[in-house]
Design a protein around this motif. Structure first.
Motif, PDB file in Angstrom:
ATOM      1  N   GLY A 192     -38.081  20.129 -37.771  1.00  0.00           N
ATOM      2  CA  GLY A 192     -36.850  20.823 -38.105  1.00  0.00           C
ATOM      3  C   GLY A 192     -35.678  20.065 -37.526  1.00  0.00           C
ATOM      4  O   GLY A 192     -35.823  18.938 -37.031  1.00  0.00           O
ATOM      5  N   ILE A 193     -34.519  20.654 -37.581  1.00  0.00           N
ATOM      6  CA  ILE A 193     -33.313  20.068 -36.987  1.00  0.00           C
ATOM      7  C   ILE A 193     -32.598  21.192 -36.246  1.00  0.00           C
ATOM      8  O   ILE A 193     -32.503  22.317 -36.741  1.00  0.00           O
ATOM      9  CB  ILE A 193     -32.393  19.429 -38.058  1.00  0.00           C
ATOM     10  CG1 ILE A 193     -31.216  18.684 -37.433  1.00  0.00           C
ATOM     11  CG2 ILE A 193     -31.907  20.457 -39.060  1.00  0.00           C
ATOM     12  CD1 ILE A 193     -31.545  17.308 -36.966  1.00  0.00           C
ATOM     13  N   TYR A 194     -32.130  20.912 -35.035  1.00  0.00           N
ATOM     14  CA  TYR A 194     -31.474  21.925 -34.210  1.00  0.00           C
ATOM     15  C   TYR A 194     -29.976  21.652 -34.249  1.00  0.00           C
ATOM     16  O   TYR A 194     -29.489  20.691 -33.659  1.00  0.00           O
ATOM     17  CB  TYR A 194     -32.006  21.845 -32.776  1.00  0.00           C
ATOM     18  CG  TYR A 194     -31.685  23.038 -31.911  1.00  0.00           C
ATOM     19  CD1 TYR A 194     -32.560  24.112 -31.812  1.00  0.00           C
ATOM     20  CD2 TYR A 194     -30.504  23.086 -31.176  1.00  0.00           C
ATOM     21  CE1 TYR A 194     -32.287  25.205 -31.007  1.00  0.00           C
ATOM     22  CE2 TYR A 194     -30.211  24.176 -30.372  1.00  0.00           C
ATOM     23  CZ  TYR A 194     -31.107  25.227 -30.282  1.00  0.00           C
ATOM     24  OH  TYR A 194     -30.831  26.322 -29.471  1.00  0.00           O
ATOM     25  N   ALA A 234     -35.086  17.596 -43.066  1.00  0.00           N
ATOM     26  CA  ALA A 234     -35.830  17.419 -41.820  1.00  0.00           C
ATOM     27  C   ALA A 234     -37.308  17.690 -42.039  1.00  0.00           C
ATOM     28  O   ALA A 234     -38.169  16.895 -41.626  1.00  0.00           O
ATOM     29  CB  ALA A 234     -35.265  18.336 -40.739  1.00  0.00           C
ATOM     30  N   ARG A 269     -31.664  20.967 -43.193  1.00  0.00           N
ATOM     31  CA  ARG A 269     -32.898  21.643 -42.773  1.00  0.00           C
ATOM     32  C   ARG A 269     -34.055  21.275 -43.709  1.00  0.00           C
ATOM     33  O   ARG A 269     -35.177  21.020 -43.267  1.00  0.00           O
ATOM     34  CB  ARG A 269     -32.691  23.158 -42.745  1.00  0.00           C
ATOM     35  CG  ARG A 269     -31.717  23.621 -41.669  1.00  0.00           C
ATOM     36  CD  ARG A 269     -31.929  25.078 -41.302  1.00  0.00           C
ATOM     37  NE  ARG A 269     -30.887  25.587 -40.426  1.00  0.00           N
ATOM     38  CZ  ARG A 269     -30.769  25.314 -39.129  1.00  0.00           C
ATOM     39  NH1 ARG A 269     -31.644  24.509 -38.550  1.00  0.00           N
ATOM     40  NH2 ARG A 269     -29.794  25.846 -38.410  1.00  0.00           N
ATOM     41  N   LYS A 312     -37.094  20.156 -31.637  1.00  0.00           N
ATOM     42  CA  LYS A 312     -36.334  19.653 -32.776  1.00  0.00           C
ATOM     43  C   LYS A 312     -35.188  18.760 -32.304  1.00  0.00           C
ATOM     44  O   LYS A 312     -34.546  19.078 -31.297  1.00  0.00           O
ATOM     45  CB  LYS A 312     -35.767  20.823 -33.587  1.00  0.00           C
ATOM     46  CG  LYS A 312     -36.809  21.810 -34.074  1.00  0.00           C
ATOM     47  CD  LYS A 312     -36.147  23.036 -34.683  1.00  0.00           C
ATOM     48  CE  LYS A 312     -37.176  24.084 -35.073  1.00  0.00           C
ATOM     49  NZ  LYS A 312     -36.527  25.315 -35.602  1.00  0.00           N
ATOM     50  N   THR A 360     -34.268  16.655 -27.762  1.00  0.00           N
ATOM     51  CA  THR A 360     -34.694  17.762 -28.603  1.00  0.00           C
ATOM     52  C   THR A 360     -34.502  19.098 -27.886  1.00  0.00           C
ATOM     53  O   THR A 360     -34.441  19.163 -26.658  1.00  0.00           O
ATOM     54  CB  THR A 360     -36.181  17.637 -28.993  1.00  0.00           C
ATOM     55  OG1 THR A 360     -36.999  17.708 -27.810  1.00  0.00           O
ATOM     56  CG2 THR A 360     -36.454  16.330 -29.726  1.00  0.00           C
TER      57      THR A 360
END
Length: 387
Positions: free
Chosen positions: A201-203, A194, A191, A169, A165
């Protein structure tokens, strides 16, 4: 305080699959290309023969355990598995990662980068320019339903305690943002999914050349441009403004342009589209000095380090570039420069991507071979862990 979070790209290609069998014969993996490689000039290091792990099969958990142990001992944080999703649920080479995920072993961090490109016969073997390039699998982008299915496939990995992460995220990469015509829709979709599925969230990061020749214009159309070798700010903003959280910068093209001269380099690249040119040799030491752009020190730009580079096992004499003098000691110096470049970032953002752990047919690996042994792995250990 961390020196670097080194994440190594990992090729899951070393096991037979029906699609490869159908094109090149039963049992094909890239080991066949690696073993058949021949030197093309005096001092050319080919073939490259693996040492400790031999010509391994990634269906074997013992191999994956040994790889993880080596990487962990060197201070590498985790593997980034190349992930092949071609649309409508079609995947290739997923077995090694699925086995890692299902078994819980090795207990070593990982993440995914979507290698969103079509597979041609020229992707993996030497196909001459006048020969037909068979499409093995075409990369497609069917739309929202497929993006949702893709996310659901990845969700168990994102929830795994081993998943890497950034800012809390799960991190997920896109190999070719310029080849994805529906990128904004995909980013918005993922997004939302997620958050809907309980993640923080998502990175999302994009692999981006620091001296690339493509840009999105204001209307979202792709255009060609002359790269700026003094600053990569425009190139990076062009992708970040598109909606990504970060960039994994690739400095290879920048370094070669500075090595050759920009005009000469661009002319050669255009010429290579029409005729087969002999491979060009580059001194790894000189290349390394220009591998990083000034903006690679930005908080959300993560540079790439290359231990070696030689794609002649795949492409033979048609290979565009071969890096000579790529020794563990010279790699150690490149890695040390990269660590210094990111030294003022927050620990969380001191990411360096290693390309790669095991791309043997690109001459792009740190796994032990008969010539250098553990030299490249030891170089990482010395720089990152100080031992």
């Amino acid at each position: 305080m961390k020196k670097a979070r080194v994440i190594a790209y990992y090729l899951p290609q070393f096991h037979p699959i029906p699609e490869n069998d159908a094109i090149w014969g039963k049992g094909f993996t890239e080991w066949r290309s690696v073993a058949k490689a021949k030197p093309l000039f005096r001092g050319h290091y080919q073939p490259r023969i693996p040492a400790d792990l031999g010509f391994y099969d990634l269906r074997l958990p013992e191999v994956r355990d040994q790889q993880a142990a080596m990487a962990q001992d060197a201070g590498i944080e985790g593997f980034c598995y190349w992930h092949y999703w071609f649309g409508n649920g079609k995947m290739l080479l997923q077995r090694p990662f699925e086995d890692v995920l299902a078994s819980g072993k090795p207990d070593f961090p990982f993440c995914l980068c979507w290698a969103n490109h079509s597979w041609l016969t020229s992707t993996w073997t030497n196909v001459k320019r006048h020969e037909a390039k068979t499409v093995i699998i075409e990369q497609t982008y069917p739309g929202i339903e497929d993006y949702e299915n893709h996310f659901q496939y990845c969700l168990p990995a994102f929830r795994d305690k081993r998943y890497i992460t950034v800012d809390g995220k799960p991190i997920f990469g896109i190999f070719d943002p310029y080849g994805f015509p529906d990128m904004k829709v995909f980013i918005k979709c993922w997004r939302e999914l997620a958050i809907k599925n309980g993640l923080p969230g998502i990175y999302l990061y994009a692999i981006t050349p620091s001296a690339g020749t493509l840009r999105y214009d204001a209307e979202g159309h792709l255009k060609r441009c002359i790269p700026d070798l003094k600053s990569s700010a425009e190139a990076y903003h062009n992708i970040l403004d598109f909606g990504f959280d970060a960039i994994n910068s690739n400095g290879m093209q920048r370094a070669e342009m500075l090595y050759n001269g920009k005009v000469q380099d661009l002319f050669r690249r255009v010429l290579e589209r029409f005729i087969d040119l002999p491979c060009k040799k580059y001194n790894y030491v000189k290349i390394s000095k220009n591998m990083f752009a000034p903006e690679d020190c930005w908080e959300n730009v993560y540079p790439t380090v290359y231990p070696q580079w030689d794609r002649t096992p795949r492409q033979g004499k048609r290979t565009q570039n071969v890096y000579v003098n790529s020794t563990p000691e010279n790699f150690k110096q490149q890695l040390a420069r990269a660590v210094e470049l990111i030294s003022n970032k927050q620990d969380e953002h001191k990411l360096l991507f290693l390309k790669a752990w095991n791309e043997w047919a690109e001459g792009d690996y740190v796994e032990p071979d008969l010539k250098y042994g553990h030299g490249f792995i030891d170089a990482i250990k010395e720089v990152v862990l100080g031992s």
